[in-house]
Every structure is written in C-alpha cells, then in structure tokens.
Design an enzyme around this catalytic site. Structure first.
Site, short mmCIF file in Angstrom:
data_model
loop_
_atom_site.label_atom_id
_atom_site.label_comp_id
_atom_site.label_asym_id
_atom_site.label_seq_id
_atom_site.Cartn_x
_atom_site.Cartn_y
_atom_site.Cartn_z
N ASP A 1 39.43 37.11 37.74
CA ASP A 1 40.47 37.96 37.17
C ASP A 1 40.15 38.10 35.68
OD1 ASP A 1 43.13 39.23 36.86
OD2 ASP A 1 43.57 37.39 35.76
N ASP B 1 44.95 33.45 37.01
CA ASP B 1 45.99 32.84 36.18
C ASP B 1 47.39 33.18 36.65
OD1 ASP B 1 47.32 35.01 33.87
OD2 ASP B 1 45.68 35.66 35.16
N ASP C 1 42.55 39.52 32.75
CA ASP C 1 43.62 39.29 31.76
C ASP C 1 44.31 37.95 31.97
OD1 ASP C 1 43.51 42.00 30.49
OD2 ASP C 1 43.95 42.59 32.54
#
Length: 231
Positions: free
Chosen positions: A12, A171, A14
């Site tokens: 991922d 995240d 961001d």
C-alpha cells in the site's frame, strides 16, 4: 536464488510506504472548506484512512449534504493533493530500507493504492521509490476499491505471482480486509493506533500494533524468510 523463494511483496502507498496522510487531510480540509464545511478535523479525517479518494468524495457528498458532485469534489481534492505530494511527501526511512533490501534480493514488488495514478506517480517520483517500484495499480483501474481484493489481485497478476505467494504491507483496516479477501498474507502496520484492535487486523500474519515506530526493514525481512520456509 532469493531466500524468499516465490514470494512477491505488494505495498500500500499512503500511510504505509510514505507519510502522506497529512497531505490528504490538508487537501480535503481545503476542499470541504470551499464547499461549506469549515471545521473538518483530523479526527474526522481518520475515518477515511484507507478508503479510496473516489469513495471518500462520494461519502463526503452524502454525509455533509454537499451540492457539488462527487466528481467535482474528487477533482478539487486531487488537484490540491498533487500540489502537496510533489513537494512535501516523506518516505518512511525503514520502509525505504525494506524496499532496497527486497530489490537487492530480486523480490518482485508492486504498489497497490486507493490513490489516483497521477498521485501515485508523483509520490514515487518525488521520493525516488520509482527506481524500485515500477509495477503500480490504482483503485481507479479496477472495478472495486479496498476492502474488495481487486487492486491486490491485479497487482499479483501484473507481477505474474500467485496470490498465495504474495505478502501485502498495509496500514489501514480496508487494506487488511482486502489482503485477506485476496488470499494473501499481510504485514499490518496500523496508521491509526486506535484501530490496531480491529478484527480485520487480526487476520494479518504479522501485526505491529505500534505502527511505523515498531517496523524495521530487517525484522520484516526475517519474518518473510520464516514465512517462506513454512509455506
């Protein structure tokens, strides 16, 4: 041959590879202020962490009763975000080391993100990570964003890797759910500390409850080696 065998790693972007959430918050705050929501807070922004920019714009329109279309909100936010992304995005140092470690070992890597293709390109170029991460999938290129598995499955397809051989770094709750739905192992590094106990994160093979402060390139690499041996 790599000690990781057939393992491929999908990142991922961001909040995982780069600390871009402050830029997304600022871009969103300015857009909402322009459209009549003057007091958008960081706590409110945290509810959208891990949600694609397209879906976030649609949620804003509905939740705040905005006159502007979701497409207009998305365009306004993307324009502001790109201005910030090109000049003010920081890669997490240990994540950069991890990418470099995997590249040295010849491990296939990809980025699968809810951001627009333009935003992904700007960040990877601005941080220099594009030297290592050339396979990129945006949620705008697949039918459904996270928590659906589409972006991760497409990244695996482009890498020529079986989903079961892929490890996702994430995240956010929707991303952890998407990795699980794709049949992929997951290293979860929660960006929002209060979400570390979410059931979606419980499906991760490795959960670093403290987020980025607990993540080390060597620790993640050693976990991958152990995981590859046991699979």
């Amino acid at each position: 041959m790599s000690r990781l065998g057939d393992t491929a790693v999908i990142f991922d972007l961001d909040g995982t590879l780069v600390d871009s959430e402050p830029n997304y918050y600022e871009a969103g705050r300015r857009t909402l202020a322009e459209h009549g929501v003057p007091d958008f807070t960081w706590a409110e922004h945290e509810r959208y962490v891990g949600v694609s920019t397209q879906e976030t714009a649609a949620l804003w329109k509905r939740e705040y009763g905005l006159a502007a279309s979701a497409e207009e909100l998305l365009a306004d936010t993307d324009r502001r975000y790109l201005e910030l992304a090109r000049t003010a995005t920081r890669a997490y140092p240990q994540m950069r080391k991890f990418v470099e470690l995997l590249a040295t070992d010849g491990v296939p890597m990809a980025v699968a993100s809810g951001s627009s293709p333009e935003a992904i390109e700007a960040i990877l170029a601005g941080t220099g990570l594009n030297a290592y991460l050339r396979t990129v999938v945006s949620a705008e290129e697949v039918p459904r964003g996270k928590p659906a598995p589409d972006v991760f499955l497409e990244a695996a397809r482009r890498l020529g890797a079986a989903p079961a051989d892929c490890v996702v770094l994430e995240d956010a709750v929707p991303g952890a759910a998407a990795a699980h739905a794709a049949g992929m192992r997951c290293i979860a590094i929660p960006y929002v500390a209060g979400q570390a106990g979410a059931p979606e994160f419980a499906t991760a093979g490795l959960l670093l409850r403290g987020g980025q402060v607990e993540f080390t390139a060597r620790g993640a690499y050693d976990w991958l080696v152990r995981s590859a041996r046991s699979s």
